[in-house]
Enzyme design. Structure first.
Site, mmCIF file in Angstrom:
data_model
loop_
_atom_site.group_PDB
_atom_site.id
_atom_site.type_symbol
_atom_site.label_atom_id
_atom_site.label_comp_id
_atom_site.label_asym_id
_atom_site.label_seq_id
_atom_site.Cartn_x
_atom_site.Cartn_y
_atom_site.Cartn_z
ATOM 1 N N LYS A 85 4.106 -6.010 -1.128
ATOM 2 C CA LYS A 85 3.526 -6.197 0.209
ATOM 3 C C LYS A 85 2.115 -6.778 0.132
ATOM 4 O O LYS A 85 1.775 -7.683 0.884
ATOM 5 C CB LYS A 85 3.482 -4.859 0.975
ATOM 6 C CG LYS A 85 4.848 -4.222 1.210
ATOM 7 C CD LYS A 85 4.753 -2.991 2.102
ATOM 8 C CE LYS A 85 3.952 -1.838 1.543
ATOM 9 N NZ LYS A 85 4.496 -1.208 0.323
ATOM 10 N N ARG A 136 5.694 9.156 -4.967
ATOM 11 C CA ARG A 136 5.477 8.215 -3.856
ATOM 12 C C ARG A 136 6.811 7.646 -3.368
ATOM 13 O O ARG A 136 7.000 7.409 -2.178
ATOM 14 C CB ARG A 136 4.535 7.080 -4.292
ATOM 15 C CG ARG A 136 3.092 7.537 -4.381
ATOM 16 C CD ARG A 136 2.217 6.540 -5.108
ATOM 17 N NE ARG A 136 2.019 5.299 -4.394
ATOM 18 C CZ ARG A 136 1.553 4.185 -4.947
ATOM 19 N NH1 ARG A 136 1.262 4.165 -6.242
ATOM 20 N NH2 ARG A 136 1.384 3.100 -4.237
ATOM 21 N N ARG A 188 -4.653 2.528 -11.294
ATOM 22 C CA ARG A 188 -4.941 3.457 -10.203
ATOM 23 C C ARG A 188 -4.455 4.858 -10.546
ATOM 24 O O ARG A 188 -3.423 5.022 -11.197
ATOM 25 C CB ARG A 188 -4.245 2.986 -8.916
ATOM 26 C CG ARG A 188 -5.060 1.974 -8.160
ATOM 27 C CD ARG A 188 -4.288 1.297 -7.060
ATOM 28 N NE ARG A 188 -3.456 2.175 -6.249
ATOM 29 C CZ ARG A 188 -2.658 1.736 -5.281
ATOM 30 N NH1 ARG A 188 -2.596 0.449 -5.002
ATOM 31 N NH2 ARG A 188 -1.916 2.567 -4.595
ATOM 32 N N ARG A 217 3.848 4.015 8.304
ATOM 33 C CA ARG A 217 4.555 4.645 7.190
ATOM 34 C C ARG A 217 5.396 5.823 7.662
ATOM 35 O O ARG A 217 6.103 6.427 6.850
ATOM 36 C CB ARG A 217 3.532 5.198 6.184
ATOM 37 C CG ARG A 217 2.955 4.164 5.222
ATOM 38 C CD ARG A 217 3.462 4.202 3.905
ATOM 39 N NE ARG A 217 2.820 4.265 2.651
ATOM 40 C CZ ARG A 217 1.947 3.448 2.102
ATOM 41 N NH1 ARG A 217 1.394 2.491 2.759
ATOM 42 N NH2 ARG A 217 1.592 3.592 0.860
#
Ligand code: AMP
Length: 215
Positions: free
Chosen positions: A13, A173, A162, A88
């Site tokens: 994305k 996630r 990250r 989301r």
């Protein structure tokens, strides 16, 4: 032009958004980028968001809707926007519909990037992000490595992995995505401007298909 990009973490994305920004002269609104800036600045919203982000959980809907409305009403969005990583949850989508209505705005296209979980895990564990909060450029040590190892091509800051891109957190996630974000697909896909795209291809191929849909 106002767009929404949907898809699992790692579906591309952010990368596709940046190309859309350049081509259509619109603004990318990445709630993840905005939150990471707040975390680095150790601001109050940043400190409260960090624990959710590090655990692979979603930041509460009211925090996110506040961030998005503020950004949407700024002058920089006058020519259009692309939502990257928002909404989301179905609650965010309903809240977003309210924000759009109140401000006489509408969405021109919703694009879903589809990618299998095993490809997501491979992509995200090899991803490196620029540590400069104003840059946050993304590289991939397997597919799109930086010219010089560990250093950002754009601003020469250090590249980091990250803290939410370890394999355990990525799996969490993905669980969060299937539980909370996938229901958005049925919320939106009755629209005749909803497009599902195979994201397991080169960025150029994906982008060409999207460009043809939008022109
Ligand atoms: P991203 O860079 O979009 O993958 O976002 C990184 C993390 O920021 C996510 O795992 C969430 O913890 C948080 N986040 C980003 N966008 C949202 C959102 N729209 N709703 C809730 N949490 C979000």
């Amino acid at each position: 032009m106002n767009l929404i990009l949907l898809g699992a973490p790692g579906a591309g994305k952010g990368t596709i958004s940046k190309k859309l920004v350049d081509t259509f002269n619109i603004v990318q609104i990445s709630t993840g980028d905005i939150l990471r800036k707040e975390v680095q600045a150790e601001s109050e919203p940043g400190l409260s968001a960090k624990k959710y982000m590090d655990a692979g959980d979603l930041v509460p809907d009211d925090v996110i809707l506040g961030i998005v409305e503020k950004k949407l009403l700024s002058d920089e969005c006058a020519n259009g926007f692309i939502m990257d990583g928002f909404p989301r949850t179905v609650t965010q989508a309903r809240g977003f519909a309210g924000i759009l209505d109140r401000n006489n705005m509408s969405i021109d296209a919703i694009i879903e990037l589809q990618l299998d979980d095993d490809v997501v895990i491979k992509r995200l564990t090899s991803r490196r992000t620029c540590s400069n909060p104003e840059c946050q450029a993304i590289f991939n040590i397997l597919y799109t490595p930086p010219e010089s190892e560990g250093v950002c091509d754009h601003c020469a800051s250090k590249l980091i992995q990250r803290s939410d891109e370890t394999e355990d957190t990525i799996r969490k996630r993905l669980d969060t995505y299937y539980e909370k974000t996938e229901p958005l697909i049925s919320f939106y896909n009755g629209n005749d401007f909803y497009y599902a795209i195979d994201a397991d291809r080169s960025v150029d191929d994906i982008f060409t298909e999207i460009e043809q849909l939008l022109l």
